[in-house]
Design a protein around this motif. Structure first.
Motif, PDB file in Angstrom:
ATOM      1  N   ASP B 258      12.249   5.314  -3.939  1.00 39.34           N
ATOM      2  CA  ASP B 258      12.619   6.126  -5.089  1.00 39.34           C
ATOM      3  C   ASP B 258      11.915   7.479  -5.077  1.00 39.34           C
ATOM      4  O   ASP B 258      10.689   7.544  -5.146  1.00 39.34           O
ATOM      5  N   ARG B 259      12.690   8.539  -4.952  1.00 39.11           N
ATOM      6  CA  ARG B 259      12.207   9.927  -5.028  1.00 39.11           C
ATOM      7  C   ARG B 259      11.002  10.181  -4.137  1.00 39.11           C
ATOM      8  O   ARG B 259      10.054  10.852  -4.528  1.00 39.11           O
ATOM      9  N   LEU B 260      11.051   9.615  -2.957  1.00 35.51           N
ATOM     10  CA  LEU B 260       9.938   9.753  -2.022  1.00 35.51           C
ATOM     11  C   LEU B 260       9.848  11.205  -1.532  1.00 35.51           C
ATOM     12  O   LEU B 260      10.852  11.789  -1.129  1.00 35.51           O
ATOM     13  N   ALA B 287      15.254  16.365  11.044  1.00 37.77           N
ATOM     14  CA  ALA B 287      15.736  16.340   9.656  1.00 37.77           C
ATOM     15  C   ALA B 287      14.783  15.590   8.741  1.00 37.77           C
ATOM     16  O   ALA B 287      14.910  15.645   7.526  1.00 37.77           O
ATOM     17  N   GLY B 288      13.845  14.844   9.329  1.00 36.43           N
ATOM     18  CA  GLY B 288      12.847  14.150   8.511  1.00 36.43           C
ATOM     19  C   GLY B 288      13.029  12.649   8.439  1.00 36.43           C
ATOM     20  O   GLY B 288      12.381  11.983   7.647  1.00 36.43           O
ATOM     21  N   ARG B 289      13.904  12.106   9.299  1.00 34.03           N
ATOM     22  CA  ARG B 289      14.202  10.670   9.220  1.00 34.03           C
ATOM     23  C   ARG B 289      13.001   9.812   9.600  1.00 34.03           C
ATOM     24  O   ARG B 289      12.611   8.908   8.864  1.00 34.03           O
ATOM     25  N   SER B 290      12.407  10.095  10.769  1.00 38.24           N
ATOM     26  CA  SER B 290      11.258   9.294  11.203  1.00 38.24           C
ATOM     27  C   SER B 290      10.108   9.438  10.232  1.00 38.24           C
ATOM     28  O   SER B 290       9.359   8.488   9.983  1.00 38.24           O
ATOM     29  N   GLU B 291       9.977  10.629   9.658  1.00 36.57           N
ATOM     30  CA  GLU B 291       8.885  10.880   8.724  1.00 36.57           C
ATOM     31  C   GLU B 291       9.054  10.034   7.469  1.00 36.57           C
ATOM     32  O   GLU B 291       8.074   9.548   6.911  1.00 36.57           O
ATOM     33  N   ARG B 294       7.959   6.569   8.394  1.00 32.90           N
ATOM     34  CA  ARG B 294       6.493   6.485   8.505  1.00 32.90           C
ATOM     35  C   ARG B 294       5.846   6.426   7.130  1.00 32.90           C
ATOM     36  O   ARG B 294       4.876   5.699   6.921  1.00 32.90           O
ATOM     37  N   ALA B 295       6.381   7.192   6.191  1.00 30.99           N
ATOM     38  CA  ALA B 295       5.802   7.193   4.842  1.00 30.99           C
ATOM     39  C   ALA B 295       6.096   5.880   4.123  1.00 30.99           C
ATOM     40  O   ALA B 295       5.254   5.349   3.405  1.00 30.99           O
ATOM     41  N   VAL B 296       7.298   5.334   4.331  1.00 34.66           N
ATOM     42  CA  VAL B 296       7.631   4.053   3.708  1.00 34.66           C
ATOM     43  C   VAL B 296       6.681   2.976   4.219  1.00 34.66           C
ATOM     44  O   VAL B 296       6.148   2.169   3.456  1.00 34.66           O
ATOM     45  N   ARG B 315       1.689  -0.348  -2.152  1.00 32.80           N
ATOM     46  CA  ARG B 315       0.583   0.606  -2.141  1.00 32.80           C
ATOM     47  C   ARG B 315       0.826   1.634  -1.032  1.00 32.80           C
ATOM     48  O   ARG B 315       1.207   1.271   0.083  1.00 32.80           O
ATOM     49  N   PRO B 316       0.619   2.927  -1.324  1.00 29.26           N
ATOM     50  CA  PRO B 316       0.878   3.934  -0.283  1.00 29.26           C
ATOM     51  C   PRO B 316      -0.232   3.976   0.760  1.00 29.26           C
ATOM     52  O   PRO B 316      -1.361   3.538   0.515  1.00 29.26           O
ATOM     53  N   GLY B 317       0.121   4.496   1.924  1.00 24.46           N
ATOM     54  CA  GLY B 317      -0.903   4.811   2.929  1.00 24.46           C
ATOM     55  C   GLY B 317      -1.547   3.626   3.599  1.00 24.46           C
ATOM     56  O   GLY B 317      -2.629   3.764   4.155  1.00 24.46           O
ATOM     57  N   SER B 318      -0.916   2.460   3.583  1.00 27.59           N
ATOM     58  CA  SER B 318      -1.525   1.324   4.260  1.00 27.59           C
ATOM     59  C   SER B 318      -0.499   0.475   5.005  1.00 27.59           C
ATOM     60  O   SER B 318       0.242  -0.288   4.396  1.00 27.59           O
ATOM     61  N   PRO B 319      -0.422   0.621   6.330  1.00 26.27           N
ATOM     62  CA  PRO B 319       0.481  -0.234   7.103  1.00 26.27           C
ATOM     63  C   PRO B 319       0.152  -1.710   6.893  1.00 26.27           C
ATOM     64  O   PRO B 319       1.050  -2.553   6.884  1.00 26.27           O
ATOM     65  N   THR B 320      -1.143  -2.001   6.699  1.00 25.49           N
ATOM     66  CA  THR B 320      -1.539  -3.395   6.507  1.00 25.49           C
ATOM     67  C   THR B 320      -0.882  -3.972   5.247  1.00 25.49           C
ATOM     68  O   THR B 320      -0.355  -5.088   5.272  1.00 25.49           O
ATOM     69  N   ALA B 321      -0.896  -3.194   4.161  1.00 31.51           N
ATOM     70  CA  ALA B 321      -0.262  -3.650   2.919  1.00 31.51           C
ATOM     71  C   ALA B 321       1.243  -3.776   3.110  1.00 31.51           C
ATOM     72  O   ALA B 321       1.865  -4.725   2.627  1.00 31.51           O
TER      73      ALA B 321
END
Lengths: 313, 489
Positions: B258-260, B287-291, B294-296, B315-321
């Protein structure tokens, strides 16, 4: 299974040098000399265990010997201030861990290369040690502990048993646990490890803390063994530690290395040094031989890789 | 002036170029069109001497030549301007232009005055007011490209190859670059212009050569074409039943974005993926697809917006989560992000299942064996380093590593890039099966046939924004390319 020929070679070399020294060097193969040899290498061996983990994770900690000196200075200062030694000892471990934590924070939070960070703290911690204790030597330490540090069980020094126990623990951690696998993976390819959900920064931080705490432990052994707490305790030991780790087959680029290889290398360096001293070889030659072994250890894996990998196009 | 005759080039099993011919003539600007992966970059690299053709010849003024490296190409008068120039940041503009070829005085001293005068001369010829004495650091990309063009001119380049030069430029900068390109063309240079932007090709070039899947489609005079004709040439392909997506009834929402937003990269991206659904994320490279992926997944931070997996916020910023929530990401760069190349197959597969305590080698082996068999990885020993595997089998190992976690949502970024056709079909079949079992799949792909064959829905990104959400029934190549290139459908 990949045969790590280098480790095998180190073990073979250790056996060969030991046999040769027993036969050819007077006074090498007796119980008291072997005990001395083992005891003398205690601090290097202790710090090499955590250094192995740090270098496998593709980092380095050059501040370990300075951290040891800092902990020695804290010990001396607090002892002269009248604190009981049983209180001081855990404080030394904590000081070591804090010194490691600062390294870890600088490396993981600020993204600085550990080589640069720990060259800085190498000077910082040693300087702090002098600030705390000056150039005095605190020698009136409790005999119960100084004798414990030099005690032996049969021909084997008590401290060697401590090293052996910790080496087994470190070996299991590196080679048989998920954490060890994660350390190896992030040392080989940090990005891929991060993409696989491994908490790269957290692991690296705790490795530096462990390295510092181990230097704290080594400072206790060092101080009691020589019955002297001084700010310049252990000057230059970091090079011996890194040398042993690299000679043991740990890749300076991270991701590769075994704990048994490092233990064999620590012993090899100790035996060579001891035998040459007994044979009255000059100190300069001694350094030369150590250096030669080191260069060989750094070169050998490279040569191996070059021979194995045929150039691509 | 410079021409290719029936040139072919393969990289391993991938045939990047197949019998392509191209003529560049003095005083003409020539466009090179094609989708991602059509072979444009390979062609540019052959012209610039980076690659040598496997078959076919390079003709310079009608004579066959061989470029043994970029130096040969430069000596022959070929200059390439890349999207992102690589200047020496701490040297002055003048020094950058004459790097390695400085005018000399006696005793080998550099003649700075002559050098500066010649730099001013070049800028006058290009009609751009650049300060020859300022350091290259801090120059805009547009200005850096002009320095590169000045460098090319100082070498008396006769062929100017511009490889997607406008991707990072603003409108006025593009106009200025075109002005320079036109004046060089009028002075007798041959210009090859590579771009994704159709309107720019029409504005600058006389002819266009279109590549598709490494083969030449046609060379046309642009005045005779409409943009739609050109799009059809780029994509017009037989959509055989190569991509067998089974029909599934989509289940509940598995991934809700949502609105990322990540500032300067992508803005306000919102979409949902339901379980059993394969949603493709299409768009041009950059175009920003991979980005977004990565953020998701939490590899990159996000500046705004939220991600829900199975209805619960992530939670943002954690691949582990993200992994704990049931997300898996098969990244774009297999060798750098997907695998630890020095580790064995089983250890790579085991990497996503590490626990704190003692490892069970038997469990690790079992997990690797199960998935290696299910994905039909071709290997000699599970203890072999993944470096010995082919690209397709490496990709299967990355898939195995993630599928072994039994994820709820699988994000795959260019899942079939650089792998052979047979393995490609296997990967497609696998994704289809997994979706039928209830997995939600978000597939980033630059290959339109793959997108159209596999996806239940196609999301299209253009310059960091989601510009279209097209259901399977309405998805056509023309419609997706139009959205991806920012043209109204």
């Amino acid at each position: 299974m990949r045969v790590d020929r280098w480790e095998t070679l180190v073990v073979a070399l250790l056996a060969a040098v030991t046999v040769a020294a027993s036969l050819g060097v007077d006074g090498f193969a007796n119980g008291s000399n072997v005990g001395f040899l083992l005891l003398d290498v205690t601090e290097i061996a202790l710090m090499a265990l955590t250094m192995t983990l740090v270098i496998v994770a593709a980092e380095i900690d050059l501040s370990v010997a300075s951290t040891l000196g800092l902990c020695c200075a804290v010990l001396g200062r607090l002892w002269t201030a009248g604190l009981p030694i049983e209180t001081i000892m855990p404080i030394c471990l904590v000081v070591g861990a804090l010194a490691g934590a600062l390294n870890g924070l600088l490396v993981t939070r600020l993204g600085l290369p550990s080589l640069a960070v720990t060259i800085g703290t190498f000077a910082l911690y040693r300087g702090l040690a002098y600030v705390i204790l000056g150039d005095q030597a605190v020698a009136d330490l409790p005999p119960a502990y100084t004798s414990l540090a030099t005690q032996s069980v049969g021909p084997i020094p008590l401290m060697t048993l401590l090293v052996a126990a910790l080496a087994v623990a470190a070996g299991i951690l590196l080679h048989a646990t998920g954490l060890g696998r994660a350390i190896t993976a992030l040392g080989a390819n940090e990005e891929a490890a991060y993409f696989a959900g491994i908490r790269v920064k957290r692991i690296k931080f705790w490795l530096f803390v462990a390295s510092g705490a181990m230097a704290g432990l080594a400072s206790l052994v060092f101080t009691f063994r020589y019955a002297s707490a001084r700010a310049d305790n252990g000057v230059g030991l970091e090079l011996a530690v890194v040398a042993a780790v690299l000679l043991g087959g740990v890749s300076i680029f991270g991701g590769r290395g075994t704990l048994p290889g490092v233990v064999a290398a620590v012993l090899l360096l100790a035996v060579v040094r001891n035998a040459l001293i007994l044979a009255d070889v000059a100190n300069e030659v001694l350094n030369f031989v150590t250096g030669l072994l080191l260069v060989a250890s750094v070169l050998a894996p490279n040569l191996k890789v070059r021979l194995e990998r045929k150039p691509v196009q | 002036m410079l021409a290719l005759r029936e040139v072919s080039k393969s990289f391993g099993a991938v045939r990047a170029l197949r019998g392509v011919s191209l003529d560049l003539t003095p005083g003409e600007a020539h466009a090179l069109a094609g989708e991602n992966g059509a072979g444009k970059s390979t062609l540019v690299k052959i012209l610039s001497g980076v690659h040598r053709p496997d078959e076919g010849t390079l003709l310079l003024d009608g004579e066959p030549v061989e470029f043994h490296g970029p130096a040969d190409a430069q000596a022959a008068g070929v200059a390439v301007i890349y999207q992102e120039p690589t200047l020496f940041p701490d040297l002055s503009v003048t020094e950058n232009i004459f790097m390695g070829r400085q005018p000399r005085r006696s005793l080998g001293r550099v003649d700075r005055r002559a050098m500066r005068a010649r730099a001013l001369d070049l800028f006058a010829r290009l009609g751009v007011p650049l300060d020859p004495d300022r350091p290259a650091r801090g120059l805009s990309i547009a200005d850096q490209q002009l320095v590169e063009i000045a460098k090319a001119l100082s070498r008396d380049a006769r062929v100017l190859v511009m490889d997607e030069p406008t991707a990072a430029l603003s409108g006025p900068e593009v106009e200025r670059l075109f002005g320079v390109a036109r004046s060089l063309r009028d002075q007798g240079c041959a210009v090859l212009f590579v771009s994704h932007r159709l309107d720019e090709m029409f504005a600058l070039c006389r002819r266009v050569t279109t590549l598709r899947d490494g083969a030449l489609v046609a060379t046309d005079v642009l005045a005779d074409l409409t943009p739609d004709d050109l799009v059809r040439r780029m994509v017009g392909r037989d959509l055989a039943a190569l991509f067998p997506k089974q029909d599934t009834a989509p289940g509940e929402v598995a991934l809700k974005v949502d609105r990322l937003t990540r500032e300067g990269v992508f803005t306000d991206v919102s979409f949902e993926v339901r379980s059993g659904e394969i949603v493709a994320l299409a768009g041009l490279v950059g175009a920003g697809r991979s980005e977004v992926a990565r953020a998701v997944f939490g590899v990159d931070r996000r500046d705004a917006g939220s991600v829900h997996v199975g209805g619960r916020p992530l939670r943002p910023g954690s691949p582990t989560a993200a992994m704990a929530a049931g997300l898996a990401l098969v990244p774009e760069d297999r060798r750098q992000q997907g695998l630890v190349m020095d580790l064995s197959i089983e250890r790579n597969i085991g990497l996503t299942g590490l626990k704190w305590g003692l490892l069970s080698r038997a469990a690790e082996r079992a997990r690797a064996t199960d998935w290696a068999i299910r994905l039909q990885v071709k290997y000699a020993n599970l203890t072999d380093a993944v470096t010995v595997l082919s690209g397709g089998n490496q990709q299967k190992v990355v898939l195995a590593k993630w599928l072994a976690r039994r994820p709820r949502v699988l994000i795959v970024d260019e899942p079939t890039r650089g792998i052979d056709v047979g393995t490609k079909a296997e990967v497609h079949r696998l994704l289809s099966e997994l979706a039928a079992e209830g997995l939600a799949v978000l597939m980033i792909s630059s290959e339109l046939p793959e997108v159209l064959g596999m996806a239940d829905r196609v999301l299209v990104m253009h310059e960091g924004r989601l510009v279209a959400d097209v259901p399977r029934a309405e998805a056509t190549e023309e419609r997706i390319v139009a959205a991806a290139t920012g043209r109204p459908a």
